[in-house]
Write a protein that holds these residues in place. Structure first.
Motif, PDB file in Angstrom:
ATOM      1  N   GLY A   1       0.822  -1.216   0.000  1.00  0.00           N
ATOM      2  CA  GLY A   1       0.000   0.000   0.000  1.00  0.00           C
ATOM      3  C   GLY A   1       0.848   1.255   0.000  1.00  0.00           C
ATOM      4  N   VAL A   2       1.891   1.270   0.805  1.00  0.00           N
ATOM      5  CA  VAL A   2       2.800   2.420   0.841  1.00  0.00           C
ATOM      6  C   VAL A   2       3.511   2.576  -0.500  1.00  0.00           C
ATOM      7  CG1 VAL A   2       4.934   3.282   1.893  1.00  0.00           C
ATOM      8  CG2 VAL A   2       3.094   2.406   3.325  1.00  0.00           C
ATOM      9  N   ALA A   3       3.920   1.460  -1.122  1.00  0.00           N
ATOM     10  CA  ALA A   3       4.599   1.523  -2.410  1.00  0.00           C
ATOM     11  C   ALA A   3       3.682   2.082  -3.496  1.00  0.00           C
ATOM     12  CB  ALA A   3       5.103   0.134  -2.809  1.00  0.00           C
ATOM     13  N   ILE A   4       2.421   1.676  -3.499  1.00  0.00           N
ATOM     14  CA  ILE A   4       1.482   2.181  -4.502  1.00  0.00           C
ATOM     15  C   ILE A   4       1.226   3.670  -4.283  1.00  0.00           C
ATOM     16  CG2 ILE A   4      -0.922   2.045  -5.268  1.00  0.00           C
ATOM     17  CD1 ILE A   4      -0.722  -0.993  -4.812  1.00  0.00           C
ATOM     18  N   ALA A   5       1.009   4.057  -3.032  1.00  0.00           N
ATOM     19  CA  ALA A   5       0.785   5.476  -2.736  1.00  0.00           C
ATOM     20  C   ALA A   5       2.020   6.305  -3.069  1.00  0.00           C
ATOM     21  CB  ALA A   5       0.408   5.648  -1.267  1.00  0.00           C
ATOM     22  N   GLY A   6       3.198   5.780  -2.744  1.00  0.00           N
ATOM     23  CA  GLY A   6       4.434   6.492  -3.066  1.00  0.00           C
ATOM     24  C   GLY A   6       4.647   6.657  -4.556  1.00  0.00           C
ATOM     25  N   THR A   7       4.322   5.632  -5.326  1.00  0.00           N
ATOM     26  CA  THR A   7       4.452   5.723  -6.786  1.00  0.00           C
ATOM     27  C   THR A   7       3.499   6.769  -7.337  1.00  0.00           C
ATOM     28  OG1 THR A   7       5.114   3.411  -6.879  1.00  0.00           O
ATOM     29  CG2 THR A   7       4.365   4.408  -8.933  1.00  0.00           C
ATOM     30  N   TYR A   8       2.279   6.803  -6.809  1.00  0.00           N
ATOM     31  CA  TYR A   8       1.310   7.804  -7.259  1.00  0.00           C
ATOM     32  C   TYR A   8       1.820   9.218  -6.972  1.00  0.00           C
ATOM     33  CZ  TYR A   8      -2.883  10.630  -7.541  1.00  0.00           C
ATOM     34  OH  TYR A   8      -3.777  11.611  -7.846  1.00  0.00           O
TER      35      TYR A   8
ATOM     36  N   ILE B   1      16.874  -1.497   6.092  1.00  0.00           N
ATOM     37  CA  ILE B   1      15.878  -0.570   5.557  1.00  0.00           C
ATOM     38  C   ILE B   1      16.490   0.403   4.552  1.00  0.00           C
ATOM     39  CG2 ILE B   1      14.286   1.295   6.186  1.00  0.00           C
ATOM     40  CD1 ILE B   1      13.561  -0.384   8.624  1.00  0.00           C
ATOM     41  N   PRO B   2      17.692   0.967   4.776  1.00  0.00           N
ATOM     42  CA  PRO B   2      18.259   1.849   3.747  1.00  0.00           C
ATOM     43  C   PRO B   2      18.492   1.130   2.412  1.00  0.00           C
ATOM     44  CG  PRO B   2      19.378   2.207   5.817  1.00  0.00           C
ATOM     45  CD  PRO B   2      18.492   1.013   6.002  1.00  0.00           C
ATOM     46  N   ALA B   3      18.888  -0.134   2.460  1.00  0.00           N
ATOM     47  CA  ALA B   3      19.090  -0.879   1.213  1.00  0.00           C
ATOM     48  C   ALA B   3      17.768  -1.098   0.484  1.00  0.00           C
ATOM     49  CB  ALA B   3      19.763  -2.216   1.499  1.00  0.00           C
ATOM     50  N   LEU B   4      16.731  -1.443   1.217  1.00  0.00           N
ATOM     51  CA  LEU B   4      15.415  -1.627   0.618  1.00  0.00           C
ATOM     52  C   LEU B   4      14.903  -0.311   0.040  1.00  0.00           C
ATOM     53  CD1 LEU B   4      13.093  -3.619   0.145  1.00  0.00           C
ATOM     54  CD2 LEU B   4      12.185  -2.947   2.367  1.00  0.00           C
ATOM     55  N   PHE B   5      15.121   0.776   0.751  1.00  0.00           N
ATOM     56  CA  PHE B   5      14.727   2.099   0.262  1.00  0.00           C
ATOM     57  C   PHE B   5      15.487   2.448  -1.011  1.00  0.00           C
ATOM     58  CE2 PHE B   5      14.943   6.760   0.230  1.00  0.00           C
ATOM     59  CZ  PHE B   5      13.610   7.070   0.352  1.00  0.00           C
ATOM     60  N   ALA B   6      16.789   2.136  -1.041  1.00  0.00           N
ATOM     61  CA  ALA B   6      17.599   2.428  -2.234  1.00  0.00           C
ATOM     62  C   ALA B   6      17.103   1.645  -3.444  1.00  0.00           C
ATOM     63  CB  ALA B   6      19.066   2.095  -1.954  1.00  0.00           C
ATOM     64  N   ILE B   7      16.738   0.391  -3.239  1.00  0.00           N
ATOM     65  CA  ILE B   7      16.217  -0.415  -4.348  1.00  0.00           C
ATOM     66  C   ILE B   7      14.879   0.149  -4.817  1.00  0.00           C
ATOM     67  CG2 ILE B   7      15.345  -2.703  -4.953  1.00  0.00           C
ATOM     68  CD1 ILE B   7      17.572  -3.817  -3.100  1.00  0.00           C
ATOM     69  N   GLY B   8      14.049   0.592  -3.882  1.00  0.00           N
ATOM     70  CA  GLY B   8      12.780   1.223  -4.248  1.00  0.00           C
ATOM     71  C   GLY B   8      12.984   2.506  -5.030  1.00  0.00           C
ATOM     72  N   VAL B   9      13.955   3.314  -4.622  1.00  0.00           N
ATOM     73  CA  VAL B   9      14.263   4.551  -5.356  1.00  0.00           C
ATOM     74  C   VAL B   9      14.752   4.225  -6.756  1.00  0.00           C
ATOM     75  CG1 VAL B   9      15.841   6.524  -5.434  1.00  0.00           C
ATOM     76  CG2 VAL B   9      14.672   5.959  -3.318  1.00  0.00           C
ATOM     77  N   ASP B  10      15.581   3.196  -6.878  1.00  0.00           N
ATOM     78  CA  ASP B  10      16.040   2.793  -8.217  1.00  0.00           C
ATOM     79  C   ASP B  10      14.863   2.398  -9.097  1.00  0.00           C
ATOM     80  OD1 ASP B  10      18.599   3.247  -7.324  1.00  0.00           O
ATOM     81  OD2 ASP B  10      19.075   1.133  -7.029  1.00  0.00           O
ATOM     82  N   GLY B  11      13.906   1.677  -8.525  1.00  0.00           N
ATOM     83  CA  GLY B  11      12.710   1.305  -9.279  1.00  0.00           C
ATOM     84  C   GLY B  11      11.919   2.527  -9.720  1.00  0.00           C
ATOM     85  N   LEU B  12      11.798   3.523  -8.828  1.00  0.00           N
ATOM     86  CA  LEU B  12      11.103   4.753  -9.199  1.00  0.00           C
ATOM     87  C   LEU B  12      11.836   5.506 -10.306  1.00  0.00           C
ATOM     88  CD1 LEU B  12       9.900   6.171  -5.764  1.00  0.00           C
ATOM     89  CD2 LEU B  12       8.498   5.255  -7.613  1.00  0.00           C
TER      90      LEU B  12
ATOM     91  N   VAL C   1      20.039   8.647  -7.745  1.00  0.00           N
ATOM     92  CA  VAL C   1      19.579   9.837  -7.020  1.00  0.00           C
ATOM     93  C   VAL C   1      20.163  11.086  -7.666  1.00  0.00           C
ATOM     94  CG1 VAL C   1      19.749  11.073  -4.820  1.00  0.00           C
ATOM     95  CG2 VAL C   1      19.094   8.677  -4.849  1.00  0.00           C
ATOM     96  N   TYR C   2      21.414  11.032  -8.082  1.00  0.00           N
ATOM     97  CA  TYR C   2      22.020  12.163  -8.788  1.00  0.00           C
ATOM     98  C   TYR C   2      21.249  12.442 -10.078  1.00  0.00           C
ATOM     99  CZ  TYR C   2      25.523  15.140 -10.968  1.00  0.00           C
ATOM    100  OH  TYR C   2      26.153  16.188 -11.579  1.00  0.00           O
ATOM    101  N   LEU C   3      20.849  11.395 -10.783  1.00  0.00           N
ATOM    102  CA  LEU C   3      20.054  11.569 -12.002  1.00  0.00           C
ATOM    103  C   LEU C   3      18.709  12.214 -11.683  1.00  0.00           C
ATOM    104  CD1 LEU C   3      19.855  11.047 -15.068  1.00  0.00           C
ATOM    105  CD2 LEU C   3      18.825   8.850 -14.511  1.00  0.00           C
ATOM    106  N   LEU C   4      18.072  11.816 -10.585  1.00  0.00           N
ATOM    107  CA  LEU C   4      16.816  12.443 -10.184  1.00  0.00           C
ATOM    108  C   LEU C   4      17.004  13.932  -9.906  1.00  0.00           C
ATOM    109  CD1 LEU C   4      14.905  10.070  -7.750  1.00  0.00           C
ATOM    110  CD2 LEU C   4      14.216  10.834 -10.003  1.00  0.00           C
ATOM    111  N   VAL C   5      18.064  14.264  -9.191  1.00  0.00           N
ATOM    112  CA  VAL C   5      18.314  15.666  -8.886  1.00  0.00           C
ATOM    113  C   VAL C   5      18.578  16.448 -10.170  1.00  0.00           C
ATOM    114  CG1 VAL C   5      19.900  17.240  -7.704  1.00  0.00           C
ATOM    115  CG2 VAL C   5      19.082  15.197  -6.547  1.00  0.00           C
TER     116      VAL C   5
END
Length: 185
Positions: free
Chosen positions: A44-51, A79-90, A149-153
């Protein structure tokens, strides 16, 4: 006298292609809720975050940068590793969206140099032994996430003034510094 169907509204047609996806997400969410409620909450958090990421890109990137700096104290739980993988997916989602819509993705020579170096690390072009494979994979994931993250910025280049972004990030360091101070005490 023939049977005529009422024309569909634009809203129904726009959602029509997403119906199978919504049904699939609903089924997966239901199964996860029955088996592991924590994973259902994560979905649920992943879907809301993607939106939020798609609809409010600038605020989402700033939120990602702020959240990442706070997560370091949860390193033992990965948790930071999981967050990093999620950011890469985004980031991949964003790049796919830009490619489909034929919009420009902003890069600079430094990003290409950094990306090339990280890919060289992935190909084991810089050496290493098989004994270091797990640690090397963890480090490579961290470097790749920093590159993304640098690419996002870089995508904020025309949207947010660099001085404003730097001020925001400098002020955002107050939270992790306060948490680090509390941990040390």
């Amino acid at each position: 006298m023939g049977l005529r169907l009422a024309p569909q509204s634009k809203g129904i047609r726009a959602v029509g292609w997403a119906m199978p996806l919504l049904v699939l997400v609903g089924v997966v969410f239901s199964v996860l809720l029955a088996v592991a409620p924590l994973y259902a909450g994560g979905l649920g958090v992943a879907i809301a975050g993607t939106y939020v990421f798609v609809r409010h890109f600038e605020q989402a990137v700033l939120g990602i940068l702020l959240t990442r700096s706070v997560l370091d104290m949860y390193s033992a739980q990965q948790i930071p590793a999981l967050f990093a993988i999620g950011v890469d997916g985004l980031v991949f989602l964003y790049l796919g969206r830009q490619w489909i819509l034929r919009r420009q993705v902003h890069t600079d020579p430094f990003w290409w140099c950094l990306f090339g170096w990280v890919m060289l690390l992935a190909a084991n072009g810089l050496g290493g032994t098989p004994d270091m494979a797990v640690e090397a994979a963890r480090e490579w994931t961290r470097f790749f996430s920093l590159t993304m993250v640098y690419l996002l910025v870089m995508q904020l280049r025309d949207r947010i003034a660099p001085a404003r972004l730097a001020t925001f990030l400098l002020l955002a360091t107050a939270v992790p510094l306060a948490l680090a101070l509390l941990q040390s005490l």
